[in-house]
Scaffold this motif. Structure first.
Motif: not given
Length: 222
Positions: A1-25
């Motif tokens: 796993m490259t570091f970029y892939e690890r960065l994506i993997s280890e910020t999944t929860d935060e990214r999902d929470a961002f995308l679930e913000i009602p205004l964005i949806q």
């Protein structure tokens, strides 16, 4: 796993929470009113105008020549982007001078303030956490939001959407360059700084949209 892939993997929860913000949806699904979009552009102006200063600060605080060179190149690409935001505001009937001379919301102030603090007090590499979030979310969402806004505002061209369109899929080259840059960092401490600050910036950037959504709901209910 490259570091970029690890960065994506280890910020999944935060990214999902961002995308679930009602205004964005809601905006992805059906766009937004002109007034709400102008409020978004106002907040965008007040953080975009700091981009070059933050990049320059990071250049001055690191002795990593590879990192410095990447930041200097990025400065050239980002210079003047805040003017695009003001032009969009004018195109949509807003008052660009009022925005230029005004103040951002508290969440925007906190995000920008933390960005300066992190570079100065944590590490110049902390900036890459914000770049990952702001660039990544722009590329992911801009095209969808721009199309939804075009429909909801009844626009027959892209006038007023230049900021969004410039950060859409056509800007994906920035993500490729970012990936190449961060994959070159092999020191664990540097990697952790970038991951931790990406997590923080998902929350801080998300707070701006939470505030915009809350203000709109309050206005609609009043």
């Amino acid at each position: 796993m490259t570091f970029y892939e690890r960065l994506i993997s280890e910020t999944t929860d935060e990214r999902d929470a961002f995308l679930e913000i009602p205004l964005i949806q809601r905006t992805i699904r059906s766009g937004a009113s002109r007034s709400l979009y102008l409020e978004f552009l106002s907040e965008a102006y007040h953080h975009v105008k700091h981009t070059v200063s933050l990049l320059a600060l990071a250049v001055s605080r690191t002795t990593d020549e590879r990192y410095q060179a990447a930041l200097i190149e990025y400065i050239g690409e980002e210079h003047g982007h805040e003017k695009w935001v003001l032009e969009d505001i004018t195109a949509l009937g807003g008052n660009a001078e009022d925005v230029r001379n005004g103040k951002p919301g508290i969440s925007c102030q906190v995000m920008v303030g933390y960005a300066y603090y992190a570079i100065e007090r944590v590490s110049p590499y902390a900036l890459l956490g914000s770049v990952h979030v702001l660039e990544g979310m722009s590329v992911l969402l801009a095209d969808y939001v721009a199309e939804a806004m075009k429909q909801s505002l009844g626009l027959d061209n892209d006038r007023g959407l230049s900021y969004l369109k410039s950060h859409g899929s056509l800007d994906s080259e920035h993500i490729t360059l970012f990936r190449s840059l961060v994959d070159g960092f092999e020191e664990h401490r540097t990697q952790q700084i970038i991951i931790e600050n990406a997590r923080i910036f998902y929350r801080l950037y998300g707070n701006i949209f939470q505030d915009l959504g809350a203000c709109r709901e309050y206005s609609d209910a009043a």
